[in-house]
Design a protein around this motif. Sequence first.
Motif, short mmCIF file in Angstrom:
data_model
loop_
_atom_site.label_atom_id
_atom_site.label_comp_id
_atom_site.label_asym_id
_atom_site.label_seq_id
_atom_site.Cartn_x
_atom_site.Cartn_y
_atom_site.Cartn_z
N VAL A 1 -11.20 7.64 -2.29
CA VAL A 1 -10.08 7.20 -3.13
C VAL A 1 -10.51 6.98 -4.58
O VAL A 1 -11.66 6.62 -4.85
CB VAL A 1 -9.46 5.89 -2.57
CG1 VAL A 1 -8.89 6.10 -1.19
CG2 VAL A 1 -10.46 4.77 -2.55
N SER B 1 -4.18 4.27 -9.00
CA SER B 1 -3.24 5.37 -8.86
C SER B 1 -3.32 6.26 -10.09
O SER B 1 -3.31 5.78 -11.22
CB SER B 1 -1.82 4.81 -8.70
OG SER B 1 -0.90 5.88 -8.57
N ASP B 2 -3.44 7.57 -9.88
CA ASP B 2 -3.60 8.54 -10.95
C ASP B 2 -4.87 8.26 -11.76
O ASP B 2 -4.96 8.56 -12.94
CB ASP B 2 -2.36 8.55 -11.87
CG ASP B 2 -2.25 9.84 -12.67
OD1 ASP B 2 -2.87 10.85 -12.29
OD2 ASP B 2 -1.56 9.82 -13.72
N ASP C 1 4.00 9.57 -6.87
CA ASP C 1 3.55 8.20 -6.65
C ASP C 1 4.11 7.62 -5.36
O ASP C 1 3.51 6.74 -4.75
CB ASP C 1 3.94 7.31 -7.83
CG ASP C 1 3.13 7.62 -9.07
OD1 ASP C 1 2.09 8.30 -8.95
OD2 ASP C 1 3.54 7.20 -10.17
N ASP C 2 5.30 8.08 -4.94
CA ASP C 2 5.91 7.60 -3.71
C ASP C 2 5.77 8.60 -2.57
O ASP C 2 6.42 8.46 -1.54
CB ASP C 2 7.40 7.30 -3.93
CG ASP C 2 7.59 6.20 -4.96
OD1 ASP C 2 6.81 5.23 -4.93
OD2 ASP C 2 8.50 6.32 -5.80
N GLN C 3 4.96 9.64 -2.77
CA GLN C 3 4.74 10.69 -1.79
C GLN C 3 6.07 11.27 -1.28
O GLN C 3 6.25 11.55 -0.11
CB GLN C 3 3.89 10.20 -0.61
CG GLN C 3 2.49 9.77 -0.99
CD GLN C 3 2.43 8.38 -1.57
OE1 GLN C 3 3.01 7.44 -1.04
NE2 GLN C 3 1.74 8.23 -2.67
#
Length: 180
Positions: free
Chosen positions: A121, A125-126, A152-154
Amino acid sequence: SGADVNLSANIGLTFGDDGEKIEGDGTDLTISTSNDVTVDAAADIILDAGGADVTLKDDGTTFGSLTQSGGELLIKSGSTPTTAATFSGANVTLAGTVGSGAITSTGTVQGTTITATTAFVPDASDGAALGTSALEFSDLFLADEAVINFGDDQEVTLTHVQDAGLLLNSDNYLTFRDSA
């Protein structure tokens, strides 16, 4: 004052009644005690072993050593010491498997194979790229029924359907050339 005290071989100096003793057999010097030994120096403590090894023992059983080899420090472990770590200047080479908690590095972490047991990971995020514009990966291998999640929310997914193809979820679409 200023003269040496000479004792013949196999004669020791005993201190108190606890068995603290310094003795020599003409070859080796032994300091023994039934309690702790404290070396307390106002300056440095220097261990100068002309044979290149400082051996570590517990009740007579060797469990490791510090060895000088070519001006570098080797830390050896085990009853028949095997090199575990080699220090060369500021660099350290470890010979076996390293079990660790978190590893933080200000430089590059490199390895022949990197195995993730749960996830690989980014820190946010990003927060990280996989490869760069100059250092691209070659092949990507995904398992049957693997899912690639986008957003971001898949909300957009591309799923492998075993032995059939790829499935784009919901009413999402692929666009070629421009948004039209």
